[in-house]
Design a protein around this motif. Sequence first.
Motif, short mmCIF file in Angstrom:
data_model
loop_
_atom_site.label_atom_id
_atom_site.label_comp_id
_atom_site.label_asym_id
_atom_site.label_seq_id
_atom_site.Cartn_x
_atom_site.Cartn_y
_atom_site.Cartn_z
N ILE A 1 -2.63 4.39 5.96
CA ILE A 1 -2.34 3.00 5.62
C ILE A 1 -1.91 2.23 6.86
N ASN A 2 -1.03 2.82 7.66
CA ASN A 2 -0.56 2.15 8.87
C ASN A 2 -1.71 1.92 9.85
N ALA A 3 -2.62 2.90 9.97
CA ALA A 3 -3.75 2.75 10.88
C ALA A 3 -4.67 1.62 10.43
N LEU B 1 9.83 -4.21 6.25
CA LEU B 1 10.81 -4.67 7.22
C LEU B 1 10.63 -4.00 8.58
N PHE B 2 10.43 -2.68 8.57
CA PHE B 2 10.33 -1.94 9.82
C PHE B 2 8.99 -2.19 10.52
N GLY B 3 8.05 -2.82 9.81
CA GLY B 3 6.79 -3.18 10.45
C GLY B 3 6.97 -4.18 11.57
N TYR B 4 8.09 -4.92 11.56
CA TYR B 4 8.36 -5.87 12.64
C TYR B 4 8.83 -5.16 13.91
N GLY C 1 0.81 -1.22 0.00
CA GLY C 1 0.00 0.00 0.00
C GLY C 1 0.84 1.26 0.00
N THR C 2 1.92 1.24 0.79
CA THR C 2 2.81 2.40 0.85
C THR C 2 3.52 2.61 -0.48
#
Length: 352
Positions: free
Chosen positions: A267-269, A228-231, A206-207
């Motif tokens: 998107i993150n929300a 990657l940084f989502g972890y 999405g990003t």
Amino acid sequence: MNANTLSTPAKVLIYSTAAILLTLGMKAISTVLVPVFFSLFSFLIFAPLVRWFMRKGVPGMVSVFLVIIFFIFIIVGTAILFANSLFQLSNQIPDYEIQVQSIVNSISTYLPRIGFSVESVLRNLAAFAFNVSGEIITGALSAGSTIVLIVITTTFLLLDAASVPDRVQKEVGEQQAHLSHFTKLSRNVINYMLLRTETNLLGGIGTAILLLLGGIDFALLWGLLFFLFGYIPYLGFYLATIPPMLLALFKYGAIGALGVLVGVTIINALVENVLFPSIAGKGLKLSPTIVFLSLFYWSFILGAAGALIAVPLTIVVKIILESSEETRWMAKLMESSGTRVKRGENEGKNES
């Protein structure tokens, strides 16, 4: 001396000393632990795919081979994307520095004049952001030997997993209850890794699409960075947002940077609050405070790699603590307060 006869302060002292020694020991062998941990979690992610192939009638060896080929394809594709983006980014760094200087000069008349140069601070902040991104990419590319070791170890783990059911039936016997309990607990780790990977993938895609539509340079790279940084709990989103915001600032000005921030925040929300369940409070029963502190703890031991796998490692620690009556109280302290209250209410209802 029986551990049950020890006083509570003595138990706290013993457990604290053991934790400190274990922490220092793991830090000393962190170069060995990093590939081992990543191999284990790669195994947890890809083992369901192997089992899916086997349910479709594909032999175990062939299933593992197909999954490993897919794993290598992902790694090679990621490495090519990183290398290509790093090469292009390094060529454009001088242009970005000129743009930073132009922006700073345009707002210099509005900056307060105090004991230090605000212009130099802004310039240094921008340079720092790009340097951090470059170091992350360079570090990933230089980890070739570690990645090869991870692939090899994951292969052997998957090969073992393909024959585990037969061996378990032959060797477990009366230990079936313990195996069932361990399987139930370890399922939390597997569920987390799968859900986290799936939602990170959706957030990264999405990003990348958002940045591509916005004409931001290296949109695919920043989408991969978001994946990657989502972890990394809590902080990963903000770290991944800085580079594309700066590029949007250079290209469109403050409105562009604000647009990128708003877009990736939405998107993150959606990913964290709608697609991804509240794992820290529900599925994994971990306190948000424990999740946040685990980020710093595992980063101290394993470096930057520890931040990526801080949550699953903490889940493993909780599972280990739950396996013993003497340490089960520690596992309960790691749970969210809402989970403990709900459990207490249920126990009260059962007693009544």
